[in-house]
Design a protein around this motif. Structure first.
Motif, PDB file in Angstrom:
ATOM      1  N   PHE A 161       0.844  -1.195   0.000  1.00  7.90           N
ATOM      2  CA  PHE A 161       0.000   0.000   0.000  1.00  7.90           C
ATOM      3  C   PHE A 161       0.883   1.251   0.000  1.00  7.90           C
ATOM      4  CE2 PHE A 161      -2.862  -3.197   1.742  1.00  7.90           C
ATOM      5  CZ  PHE A 161      -3.992  -2.961   0.976  1.00  7.90           C
ATOM      6  N   ALA A 162       0.417   2.258  -0.752  1.00 10.11           N
ATOM      7  CA  ALA A 162       1.104   3.548  -0.735  1.00 10.11           C
ATOM      8  C   ALA A 162       0.653   4.319   0.493  1.00 10.11           C
ATOM      9  CB  ALA A 162       0.733   4.331  -1.996  1.00 10.11           C
ATOM     10  N   THR A 163       1.597   4.978   1.137  1.00  9.78           N
ATOM     11  CA  THR A 163       1.243   5.817   2.277  1.00  9.78           C
ATOM     12  C   THR A 163       2.036   7.128   2.170  1.00  9.78           C
ATOM     13  OG1 THR A 163       0.957   5.773   4.667  1.00  9.78           O
ATOM     14  CG2 THR A 163       2.935   4.712   3.831  1.00  9.78           C
ATOM     15  N   GLU A 164       1.465   8.200   2.705  1.00 11.01           N
ATOM     16  CA  GLU A 164       2.108   9.514   2.550  1.00 11.01           C
ATOM     17  C   GLU A 164       3.443   9.562   3.294  1.00 11.01           C
ATOM     18  OE1 GLU A 164       0.522  12.801   1.350  1.00 11.01           O
ATOM     19  OE2 GLU A 164      -0.333  11.213   0.092  1.00 11.01           O
ATOM     20  N   ASP A 165       3.411   9.053   4.517  1.00 15.54           N
ATOM     21  CA  ASP A 165       4.596   9.161   5.363  1.00 15.54           C
ATOM     22  C   ASP A 165       4.483   8.082   6.438  1.00 15.54           C
ATOM     23  OD1 ASP A 165       6.559   9.779   7.131  1.00 15.54           O
ATOM     24  OD2 ASP A 165       5.919  11.839   7.504  1.00 15.54           O
ATOM     25  N   ILE A 166       5.425   7.187   6.454  1.00 15.20           N
ATOM     26  CA  ILE A 166       5.332   6.041   7.369  1.00 15.20           C
ATOM     27  C   ILE A 166       5.254   6.504   8.842  1.00 15.20           C
ATOM     28  CG2 ILE A 166       7.839   5.602   7.580  1.00 15.20           C
ATOM     29  CD1 ILE A 166       5.131   2.884   7.111  1.00 15.20           C
ATOM     30  N   ASP A 167       5.793   7.704   9.130  1.00 10.40           N
ATOM     31  CA  ASP A 167       5.723   8.206  10.509  1.00 10.40           C
ATOM     32  C   ASP A 167       4.298   8.564  10.924  1.00 10.40           C
ATOM     33  OD1 ASP A 167       8.389   7.895  10.846  1.00 10.40           O
ATOM     34  OD2 ASP A 167       8.896   9.979  10.379  1.00 10.40           O
ATOM     35  N   ASN A 168       3.429   8.811   9.919  1.00 12.79           N
ATOM     36  CA  ASN A 168       2.019   9.122  10.218  1.00 12.79           C
ATOM     37  C   ASN A 168       1.103   7.995   9.760  1.00 12.79           C
ATOM     38  OD1 ASN A 168       2.469  11.663  11.324  1.00 12.79           O
ATOM     39  ND2 ASN A 168       2.734  12.509   9.264  1.00 12.79           N
ATOM     40  N   SER A 254       7.251   5.491   2.135  1.00 15.53           N
ATOM     41  CA  SER A 254       5.943   5.679   1.487  1.00 15.53           C
ATOM     42  C   SER A 254       5.217   4.365   1.192  1.00 15.53           C
ATOM     43  CB  SER A 254       6.124   6.485   0.202  1.00 15.53           C
ATOM     44  OG  SER A 254       7.142   5.912  -0.579  1.00 15.53           O
ATOM     45  N   MET A 255       5.546   3.284   1.905  1.00 18.28           N
ATOM     46  CA  MET A 255       4.864   2.009   1.674  1.00 18.28           C
ATOM     47  C   MET A 255       4.672   1.240   2.979  1.00 18.28           C
ATOM     48  SD  MET A 255       7.445  -0.365   2.350  1.00 18.28           S
ATOM     49  CE  MET A 255       6.753  -1.893   1.779  1.00 18.28           C
ATOM     50  N   ILE A 256       3.690   0.364   2.915  1.00 21.10           N
ATOM     51  CA  ILE A 256       3.536  -0.632   3.982  1.00 21.10           C
ATOM     52  C   ILE A 256       2.837  -1.840   3.355  1.00 21.10           C
ATOM     53  CG2 ILE A 256       1.359   0.424   4.807  1.00 21.10           C
ATOM     54  CD1 ILE A 256       2.122  -0.599   7.627  1.00 21.10           C
ATOM     55  N   CYS A 257       3.377  -3.022   3.590  1.00 19.53           N
ATOM     56  CA  CYS A 257       2.704  -4.230   3.088  1.00 19.53           C
ATOM     57  C   CYS A 257       1.743  -4.738   4.153  1.00 19.53           C
ATOM     58  CB  CYS A 257       3.713  -5.326   2.771  1.00 19.53           C
ATOM     59  SG  CYS A 257       4.630  -5.005   1.268  1.00 19.53           S
TER      60      CYS A 257
END
Ligand code: BG6
Length: 280
Positions: A161-168, A254-257
């Motif tokens: 999955f695309a994410t804006e910022d892994i910290d958020n 910018s990702m997380i599986c």
């Protein structure tokens, strides 16, 4: 594939056939190498999938990002095959389109992998993949054991999955669920609170619960599934991202599986069919 479709075109990227679907409700791209969804954008929304800028698209290596289909095993090869490849062999195979249905409300595409020269243990086993697209996408992976023996398999719908910022970014819904930490010799750990990612993360949550929520800044997206016995969460973090030739150095930000998976050894008797699915 004939060319009489309203929303779907077939074209080549780096010599590999791809399907592009441009529909009023969404756009999507499937590589027929791996039966691999590489893009899904609901109309007027952002890309839902992460794809590495360095992803190799020519069919010489599994595509980094999108949705790898891991089958007939998840992780290392089982001892009854001499193929030494992580996450099974169909992500490295050509797939064929077997059926397409399209109308104003959805598009459904069925694919099967090329099964010539499959390892002996998997002969007589049929696999089919269905993508059903609308404002969401449902991925269904159906195994049919048409052999005379009991089949043991593991599998995953390995979505990046695309994410804006892994910290958020956080995953909600796994509170009080145990996971096996692959980075600590599969030690069992109890999740307390939301899942935040602030280091290399490689966890198998032992749960068949139907959904989790991906919190991405102020946005929330439900990731649902059926037929799984585990939900896998993976982020390589800084060093491992650097170590992978097909993963940009800062790509981990910018990702997380979040993967719906069967990791516990699924047994299918002769004649049995089984479907694993993920929807988001
Ligand atoms: C995850 C595994 O599902 O996939 C990790 O839990 C693995 O251990 C990751 O590193 C990526 O695998 P691959 O084979 O695509 O590099």
């Amino acid at each position: 594939m004939d060319s009489n479709y309203k929303y779907i075109t077939q074209h080549h990227i780096d010599g590999v056939p791809h399907l592009t679907i441009c529909h009023p409700m969404f756009s999507a791209v499937i590589s027929l190498f791996g039966g691999h969804l590489v893009s899904f954008i609901p109309t007027e929304k952002k890309e839902t999938l992460w794809l590495a800028k360095q992803a190799i698209r020519d069919g010489s290596k599994a595509i980094r990002g999108g949705i790898p289909i891991c089958w007939p095993w998840f992780g290392a090869s089982p001892n009854w095959t001499d193929i030494d490849t992580q996450h099974g062999f169909v992500r490295n195979r050509q797939w064929l389109t077997t059926k397409i249905l399209e109308d104003e409300s959805e598009v459904a595409i069925n694919l099967i992998p090329d099964d010539t020269d499959w390892p002996e243990y998997y002969q007589g086993i049929n696999l089919a993949l269905t993508f059903t697209f609308s404002t969401q996408v449902e991925i269904e992976l159906t195994t049919v054991n048409n052999s005379n023996k009991e089949l043991e398999l593991s599998q995953a719908i390995h979505t990046y999955f695309a994410t804006e910022d892994i910290d958020n970014t956080a995953i909600l819904g796994l509170e009080n669920t145990s996971y096996q930490d692959k980075l600590q010799n599969n030690k069992t750990v109890l999740q307390t609170g939301k899942v935040f990612i602030n280091n290399e993360t490689d966890r198998i949550y032992l749960t068949n619960q139907e959904s989790v929520v991906l919190e991405n800044g102020n946005n929330r997206m439900t990731i649902a599934g059926q037929g799984h016995d585990s939900i896998v969460i993976w982020n390589p973090w800084q060093q491992k991202a650097k170590d992978m030739s097909d993963f940009e150095d800062d790509g981990y930000i910018s990702m997380i599986c979040v993967e719906m998976a069967n990791t516990r050894g699924l047994k299918l008797s002769s004649g049995q069919a089984y479907t694993l699915s993920q929807t988001f």
